[in-house]
Enzyme design. Sequence first.
Site, PDB file in Angstrom:
ATOM      1  N   HIS A  70     -14.081  10.871 -37.658  1.00  0.00           N
ATOM      2  CA  HIS A  70     -12.849  10.609 -36.890  1.00  0.00           C
ATOM      3  C   HIS A  70     -12.179  11.911 -36.489  1.00  0.00           C
ATOM      4  CE1 HIS A  70      -9.776   8.004 -35.340  1.00  0.00           C
ATOM      5  NE2 HIS A  70      -8.824   8.582 -36.033  1.00  0.00           N
ATOM      6  N   HIS A  72      -9.529  13.621 -33.259  1.00  0.00           N
ATOM      7  CA  HIS A  72      -8.837  13.716 -31.963  1.00  0.00           C
ATOM      8  C   HIS A  72      -8.746  15.220 -31.695  1.00  0.00           C
ATOM      9  CE1 HIS A  72      -7.670   9.547 -32.688  1.00  0.00           C
ATOM     10  NE2 HIS A  72      -7.085   9.898 -33.799  1.00  0.00           N
ATOM     11  N   GLN A  75      -5.592  17.487 -31.015  1.00  0.00           N
ATOM     12  CA  GLN A  75      -4.558  17.615 -32.043  1.00  0.00           C
ATOM     13  C   GLN A  75      -4.739  18.869 -32.900  1.00  0.00           C
ATOM     14  OE1 GLN A  75      -4.027  13.886 -34.134  1.00  0.00           O
ATOM     15  NE2 GLN A  75      -3.686  12.744 -32.241  1.00  0.00           N
ATOM     16  N   ARG A  96       4.392  11.318 -34.248  1.00  0.00           N
ATOM     17  CA  ARG A  96       3.758  10.834 -33.025  1.00  0.00           C
ATOM     18  C   ARG A  96       4.561  11.252 -31.792  1.00  0.00           C
ATOM     19  NH1 ARG A  96       2.618   4.681 -30.995  1.00  0.00           N
ATOM     20  NH2 ARG A  96       4.845   4.829 -30.653  1.00  0.00           N
ATOM     21  N   TYR A 135      -8.756   9.835 -26.425  1.00  0.00           N
ATOM     22  CA  TYR A 135      -7.828   8.953 -25.703  1.00  0.00           C
ATOM     23  C   TYR A 135      -6.944   9.605 -24.653  1.00  0.00           C
ATOM     24  CZ  TYR A 135      -4.325  10.012 -29.411  1.00  0.00           C
ATOM     25  OH  TYR A 135      -3.473  10.602 -30.304  1.00  0.00           O
ATOM     26  N   ARG A 223      -2.229  -2.998 -31.710  1.00  0.00           N
ATOM     27  CA  ARG A 223      -0.962  -2.908 -30.963  1.00  0.00           C
ATOM     28  C   ARG A 223      -1.171  -2.369 -29.563  1.00  0.00           C
ATOM     29  NH1 ARG A 223       0.137   2.706 -32.189  1.00  0.00           N
ATOM     30  NH2 ARG A 223      -0.741   3.103 -34.246  1.00  0.00           N
ATOM     31  N   HIS A 249      -8.396   2.054 -34.983  1.00  0.00           N
ATOM     32  CA  HIS A 249      -7.344   2.338 -35.968  1.00  0.00           C
ATOM     33  C   HIS A 249      -6.812   0.999 -36.453  1.00  0.00           C
ATOM     34  CE1 HIS A 249      -6.293   6.238 -33.582  1.00  0.00           C
ATOM     35  NE2 HIS A 249      -6.847   6.615 -34.712  1.00  0.00           N
ATOM     36  N   GLU A 252      -2.778   1.418 -40.463  1.00  0.00           N
ATOM     37  CA  GLU A 252      -2.498   2.764 -40.978  1.00  0.00           C
ATOM     38  C   GLU A 252      -1.094   2.825 -41.572  1.00  0.00           C
ATOM     39  OE1 GLU A 252      -2.856   5.849 -38.039  1.00  0.00           O
ATOM     40  OE2 GLU A 252      -2.514   7.462 -39.490  1.00  0.00           O
ATOM     41  N   HIS A 286      -8.726   4.289 -41.196  1.00  0.00           N
ATOM     42  CA  HIS A 286      -7.582   4.223 -42.130  1.00  0.00           C
ATOM     43  C   HIS A 286      -7.623   2.937 -42.963  1.00  0.00           C
ATOM     44  CE1 HIS A 286      -6.296   7.811 -40.197  1.00  0.00           C
ATOM     45  NE2 HIS A 286      -5.923   7.221 -39.073  1.00  0.00           N
ATOM     46  N   ASP A 337      -9.581  13.769 -38.399  1.00  0.00           N
ATOM     47  CA  ASP A 337      -8.512  13.109 -37.658  1.00  0.00           C
ATOM     48  C   ASP A 337      -7.593  14.088 -36.926  1.00  0.00           C
ATOM     49  OD1 ASP A 337      -6.721  11.284 -36.702  1.00  0.00           O
ATOM     50  OD2 ASP A 337      -6.177  10.401 -38.605  1.00  0.00           O
TER      51      ASP A 337
HETATM   52 ZN    ZN Z   1      -6.825   8.704 -35.446  1.00  0.00          ZN
END
Ligand code: ZN
Length: 473
Positions: A70, A72, A75, A96, A135, A223, A249, A252, A286, A337
């Site tokens: 995992h 991203h 980040q 976030r 994403y 979501r 996800h 989490e 998660h 992550d």
């Molecule tokens: Zn993630």
Amino acid sequence: MSTRANPDATAGAAGACFAPDALLPTGWRKNVLIEWDLLGQLTRVIPDAVCPAGVTRADGPMLPGIPNLHSHAFQRAFAGLTEYRGAAQDSFWSWRTLMYRFAARLDPEQLEAIATWLYVEMLEAGYTSVCEFHYVHHDRSGQPYADDATLALGLMRAAKHTGIGLTLLPVLYQTSGFHEQPPSAGQARFIRSTDSMLALLARLKPLCDAQHARLGLAPHSLRAVPPASLSAALAGLDSLDPTAPVHIHIAEQMAEVTACQAWSGQRPVEWLMHHMPVDRRWCLIHATHMTPDEYASAARSGAVAGLCPSTEANLGDGLFDLPTWLAANGRWGVGSDSHATVNAAEELMLLEYGQRLQRQQRNVLASTAHPHVATNMTLSAVAGGAQASGRAIGGLAVGQLADFVVLDARHTALRGLPATDGLSSHVFASHRSSAVAEVWTQGTKRVQSGRHALHDASLAAFVAARTALIDHA
Ligand SMILES: [Zn+2]
């Protein structure tokens, strides 16, 4: 044997390596000779062998490479930069908000520079492959690039140039919450229709095949993806590749669990198990907040639990109950992550330490077959990570890719110790130094003496990208 640092992940040479100690799927063996073919696939794994003339001897214990399930990538550029109190009580959700501000400024060249350095770091830290949960799709105004695959192609180039194995997981993201709430302004770069996602997957599939990368799909979360879109996207993926990995996800944060219950009367994992065809191609990222029934049903599905101990600690997510998962025969792997930590050994240490603190016990993640925790965790993380990656990277066995790590027997953590204790010391007592000496993927050496050939150049490009992004904060 080939010892050149080949920057092209698709080209290779047949080769062999001999290790005085190697961790095979069944455990430690002595005097192991491994051989691989032109595609970097293992053709022979022979314990109790004699080192043939001309074959290089590994200078320390040989381990299977750990898949990072995992990531991203973008980040990485703000790891360490959100460690100050902004609100009276900071949480995942305030983090976030900062992450969205950062994602809004990123350009394609910066993403590729960040990912290239990150993948160099991963290789140097003992990861041999990565599942990229990708994403950020669109330009800074939220419009598709002239080439809609621009950012995905940058990630693929970063993987190819560094030599890390890749499972690319374009993310489907459509809503800001349950009940199909419209996306927020901060989410504009993530949003895709289901048709647009399927078109992107069709475009990327042959390119991934040519690079020996695996393409899958990541519905971001319940979501962010309404049920009808989730079903349609899975059907489209199936027509492209019916065994492609699916990562999501899930559960989490408790706020997400509560919102899911208000929407459906069910918790996220409970809803997923009742409504989607979850099986062993799925990876539940998660899955921190589950009831005993959810642990049992999710483990029974064959899905892998994708655990990200350093990020889950950094974001204050909570603790996954791994012993309960294991009691139900659940599989697991690790991911970095948000990249607060990029170190495979450190993730294993944190995972075990969380369980020790929770249970007031020691050596929680050992097994009867493998009483040494670090040995057992390494084998489990490789098996689960390989399943989640959808690639033949399940360890030092015939038919798997020659993805392996050689530890430095002269490092303080290992010197004078038998291999089993050396691995334990590498995981639990490295004192934030690294004993990773060599890292090979697909039979090509990517890291020599702890350094990747692109270390200096990619670090400079990363720092320039990060500086530019921060200057505009
Ligand atoms: Zn993630």
